[in-house]
Design a protein around this motif. Structure first.
Motif, PDB file in Angstrom:
ATOM      1  N   MET A   1      -5.817   2.781  -3.760  1.00  0.00           N
ATOM      2  CA  MET A   1      -3.577   2.432  -3.642  1.00  0.00           C
ATOM      3  C   MET A   1      -4.120   1.412  -4.437  1.00  0.00           C
ATOM      4  SD  MET A   1      -0.984   1.118  -0.992  1.00  0.00           S
ATOM      5  CE  MET A   1      -1.608   2.265   0.057  1.00  0.00           C
ATOM      6  N   ILE A   2      -3.275   1.084  -5.892  1.00  0.00           N
ATOM      7  CA  ILE A   2      -3.172   0.264  -6.689  1.00  0.00           C
ATOM      8  C   ILE A   2      -2.207  -0.428  -6.240  1.00  0.00           C
ATOM      9  CG2 ILE A   2      -2.961  -0.013  -9.200  1.00  0.00           C
ATOM     10  CD1 ILE A   2      -5.440   1.895  -9.980  1.00  0.00           C
ATOM     11  N   ILE A   3      -2.162  -1.964  -6.357  1.00  0.00           N
ATOM     12  CA  ILE A   3      -1.265  -2.498  -6.002  1.00  0.00           C
ATOM     13  C   ILE A   3      -0.640  -3.050  -7.434  1.00  0.00           C
ATOM     14  CG2 ILE A   3      -0.103  -3.716  -4.948  1.00  0.00           C
ATOM     15  CD1 ILE A   3      -0.580  -2.701  -2.864  1.00  0.00           C
ATOM     16  N   LYS A   4      -0.187  -3.461  -8.423  1.00  0.00           N
ATOM     17  CA  LYS A   4      -0.249  -4.237  -9.323  1.00  0.00           C
ATOM     18  C   LYS A   4       1.157  -5.124 -10.015  1.00  0.00           C
ATOM     19  CE  LYS A   4      -2.515  -4.228 -14.115  1.00  0.00           C
ATOM     20  NZ  LYS A   4      -2.661  -3.632 -15.048  1.00  0.00           N
ATOM     21  N   ALA A  26       4.537   5.418  -9.499  1.00  0.00           N
ATOM     22  CA  ALA A  26       4.274   4.807  -9.841  1.00  0.00           C
ATOM     23  C   ALA A  26       5.384   3.777  -8.388  1.00  0.00           C
ATOM     24  CB  ALA A  26       4.103   3.556 -10.649  1.00  0.00           C
ATOM     25  N   VAL A  27       5.327   3.300  -7.306  1.00  0.00           N
ATOM     26  CA  VAL A  27       6.321   3.077  -6.266  1.00  0.00           C
ATOM     27  C   VAL A  27       6.585   1.531  -6.526  1.00  0.00           C
ATOM     28  CG1 VAL A  27       6.972   2.985  -3.918  1.00  0.00           C
ATOM     29  CG2 VAL A  27       5.645   5.066  -5.249  1.00  0.00           C
ATOM     30  N   VAL A  28       8.110   1.067  -7.101  1.00  0.00           N
ATOM     31  CA  VAL A  28       8.589  -0.506  -7.175  1.00  0.00           C
ATOM     32  C   VAL A  28       8.195  -0.690  -5.210  1.00  0.00           C
ATOM     33  CG1 VAL A  28      10.211  -1.896  -6.727  1.00  0.00           C
ATOM     34  CG2 VAL A  28       9.099   0.058  -8.688  1.00  0.00           C
ATOM     35  N   LEU A  29       7.434  -1.751  -5.091  1.00  0.00           N
ATOM     36  CA  LEU A  29       7.251  -2.350  -3.539  1.00  0.00           C
ATOM     37  C   LEU A  29       7.986  -3.427  -3.481  1.00  0.00           C
ATOM     38  CD1 LEU A  29       3.377  -2.425  -2.822  1.00  0.00           C
ATOM     39  CD2 LEU A  29       4.924  -0.708  -2.237  1.00  0.00           C
ATOM     40  N   ASN A  30       8.438  -4.579  -4.456  1.00  0.00           N
ATOM     41  CA  ASN A  30       9.051  -5.832  -4.774  1.00  0.00           C
ATOM     42  C   ASN A  30       9.897  -5.899  -6.238  1.00  0.00           C
ATOM     43  OD1 ASN A  30       9.781  -7.900  -2.490  1.00  0.00           O
ATOM     44  ND2 ASN A  30       8.704  -9.631  -4.379  1.00  0.00           N
ATOM     45  N   VAL A  52       4.456  -3.280  -8.119  1.00  0.00           N
ATOM     46  CA  VAL A  52       4.384  -1.495  -7.693  1.00  0.00           C
ATOM     47  C   VAL A  52       3.285  -1.391  -6.985  1.00  0.00           C
ATOM     48  CG1 VAL A  52       5.533  -1.332 -10.086  1.00  0.00           C
ATOM     49  CG2 VAL A  52       3.445  -1.221 -10.489  1.00  0.00           C
ATOM     50  N   ALA A  53       3.088   0.564  -6.897  1.00  0.00           N
ATOM     51  CA  ALA A  53       1.733   0.896  -5.990  1.00  0.00           C
ATOM     52  C   ALA A  53       1.636   2.549  -6.634  1.00  0.00           C
ATOM     53  CB  ALA A  53       2.019   0.692  -4.501  1.00  0.00           C
ATOM     54  N   LEU A  54       0.253   2.278  -6.776  1.00  0.00           N
ATOM     55  CA  LEU A  54       0.138   4.323  -6.791  1.00  0.00           C
ATOM     56  C   LEU A  54      -1.125   4.627  -6.062  1.00  0.00           C
ATOM     57  CD1 LEU A  54       1.053   6.752  -8.542  1.00  0.00           C
ATOM     58  CD2 LEU A  54      -0.752   5.680  -9.520  1.00  0.00           C
ATOM     59  N   GLU A  55      -0.882   5.398  -4.920  1.00  0.00           N
ATOM     60  CA  GLU A  55      -2.008   5.775  -4.725  1.00  0.00           C
ATOM     61  C   GLU A  55      -3.164   6.915  -5.676  1.00  0.00           C
ATOM     62  OE1 GLU A  55      -1.120   7.994  -0.148  1.00  0.00           O
ATOM     63  OE2 GLU A  55      -0.099   8.731  -2.079  1.00  0.00           O
ATOM     64  N   ILE A 194       4.574   2.372   3.280  1.00  0.00           N
ATOM     65  CA  ILE A 194       5.811   2.588   2.693  1.00  0.00           C
ATOM     66  C   ILE A 194       6.014   3.240   0.707  1.00  0.00           C
ATOM     67  CG2 ILE A 194       6.253   0.858   0.814  1.00  0.00           C
ATOM     68  CD1 ILE A 194       6.450  -1.391   2.079  1.00  0.00           C
ATOM     69  N   LEU A 195       4.749   3.694   0.698  1.00  0.00           N
ATOM     70  CA  LEU A 195       4.394   4.799  -0.040  1.00  0.00           C
ATOM     71  C   LEU A 195       4.299   6.354  -0.109  1.00  0.00           C
ATOM     72  CD1 LEU A 195       0.759   3.405  -1.802  1.00  0.00           C
ATOM     73  CD2 LEU A 195       2.632   3.422  -2.760  1.00  0.00           C
ATOM     74  N   LYS A 196       4.499   6.443   1.297  1.00  0.00           N
ATOM     75  CA  LYS A 196       4.682   7.654   1.980  1.00  0.00           C
ATOM     76  C   LYS A 196       6.139   7.579   1.825  1.00  0.00           C
ATOM     77  CE  LYS A 196       0.755   9.622   3.254  1.00  0.00           C
ATOM     78  NZ  LYS A 196       0.547  10.801   2.938  1.00  0.00           N
ATOM     79  N   LEU A 197       7.301   6.977   2.590  1.00  0.00           N
ATOM     80  CA  LEU A 197       8.157   7.140   2.419  1.00  0.00           C
ATOM     81  C   LEU A 197       8.980   7.164   0.658  1.00  0.00           C
ATOM     82  CD1 LEU A 197       9.080   3.711   5.149  1.00  0.00           C
ATOM     83  CD2 LEU A 197      10.030   6.977   5.160  1.00  0.00           C
TER      84      LEU A 197
END
Length: 406
Positions: A1-4, A26-30, A52-55, A194-197
């Motif tokens: 998983m990549i978070i940036k 890419a998914v926005v986490l915060n 953001v995060a990406l599997e 979080i990424l799954k949701l």
């Protein structure tokens, strides 16, 4: 998983940077606003930072190498992970991680209710479980095993399906680094859930007016009230031109309820009996922003009503911008929810709204249905008050509750 992290003058600018580099998945986490520091801070504009995060399965190996993403150390509270740039997959290696600035740790801890401490207390309260693991000669990491069992039980108590729990637990078992702390393990599960949701898919404007929004679902889930809440948000808060229609000719009370809401809001309302009348309404209100359409709630076993709804929705396929939202109750049994989403899959594509969160303490069905259906989650409601008891779905908040936080 990549978070940036990415920064821009606006949230949109930062998100566009993230999408350009990491892709559309890419998914926005915060999201947080960065205030300038120093003597001349008053003359410097604020900026927005998005995490953001990406599997990794969605990123080519070549891109990963070019980006040179390094792992970051997770310290302090579990919840500080949200604001750190990390590559979870690299936690499995023995490479030393960089020290990160924990300036915002206390603030993050408050937001996420100090979940780690809660879980550690639960671990301490289960000495028999821990002793059992310690006495097992084949166990290399007794603390990790105890923690995995605790996560399993916590999610099971929230009625998350065992099949999905096992997917997350396997992530713990794949971590071979014995030096990893509970922070690292919990953070791994937290990020992956979080990424799954995924991100919420909400109703938005289009250049081509009007956008027609259909609300479908079984009876008794609060579909009519949900439409009224959304209409109020758009018309009162957003100053948008809204029309409310109902195709629910089976229940007179439902039509009258929606008519009452429309009168209070001061927006047009109409009962429609055929797809032709719907097409006429779209033409009549072509300068409006949104046409919200309530459909008849029915059992997923009633094929005739299913066909009627399908006809309403698809009569506009080439004539208007449209979206469909399936409204279901969070208090419905998982087996029944599966039958419901399967039935509506035969009609059209849709996003999901969960209602009646105030009527259940087990929120696992939200995660279950998301992973089962792979449909986007949109809004959640938790009461009858119009327009207050509705909000955009927040993956972070749900995961925190599923793992035992507040």
């Amino acid at each position: 998983m990549i978070i940036k992290k990415f920064q821009g003058a606006t949230e949109m600018e930062a998100v566009l940077q993230a999408k350009e580099e990491l892709g559309k998945d890419a998914v926005v986490l915060n999201v947080k606003t960065i205030k300038q520091k120093g003597l001349f801070k008053l003359f410097k504009p604020t900026s927005v930072e998005v995490t953001v995060a990406l599997e990794e399965t969605k990123v080519e190996n070549k891109k990963i190498e070019e980006q040179g993403i390094k792992a970051a150390e997770l310290k302090g509270s579990f919840n500080s992970i949200v604001d750190e740039k990390i590559n979870i997959s690299e936690l499995n290696t023995k490479e030393k991680v960089e020290k990160k600035d924990l300036e915002h740790t206390s603030e993050i801890e408050k937001k996420l209710s100090n979940l780690q401490n809660l879980l550690e207390k639960q671990i301490d309260s289960k000495p028999s479980m821990e002793q059992e693991v310690v006495n097992n000669p084949e166990s290399e990491k007794s603390e990790t095993a105890v923690f995995a069992q605790l996560i399993y039980k916590t999610l099971l108590d929230m009625e998350v399906d065992e099949k999905y729990i096992n997917q997350f637990i396997r992530e713990i078992e794949l971590i071979k680094n014995k030096d990893l702390t509970i922070d690292h393990i919990l953070g791994n599960i937290y990020q992956r859930m979080i990424l799954k949701l995924g991100q919420a898919k909400i109703i938005s404007e289009t250049k081509k007016k009007p956008k027609v929004v259909f609300f479908i679902g079984p009876t008794g889930v609060g579909k009519t009230t949900t439409i009224a809440k959304i209409a109020s948000k758009f018309h009162v808060d957003g100053n948008k031109k809204v029309v409310m229609l109902t195709a629910d000719t089976y229940r007179i009370a439902a039509a009258e309820q929606l008519r009452t809401y429309a009168n209070i809001l001061g927006v047009p309302f109409q009962v429609i009996y055929s797809s032709q009348e719907l097409e006429e309404c779209v033409e009549q209100y072509r300068t409006y922003d949104f046409i919200l359409v309530d459909t008849a709630g029915h059992s997923h076993k009633n094929q005739e009503q299913t066909n009627d709804i399908s006809e309403f929705i698809h009569c506009l396929d080439s004539k208007a911008e449209k979206e469909v939202y399936l409204v279901v109750s969070a208090a419905t049994k998982y087996k029944d929810l599966i039958k419901i989403v399967d039935t509506y899959n035969e009609i059209t594509d849709y996003n999901i709204i969960f209602t009646k969160l105030d009527e259940t303490t087990s929120l696992g069905n939200i995660l279950n249905i998301k992973m089962y259906s792979q449909k986007d989650l949109s809004y959640i409601t938790s009461g009858q008050n119009v327009p207050d008891d509705i909000e955009v779905f927040d993956a972070q908040s749900l995961v925190k509750q599923l793992l035992g936080g507040q």
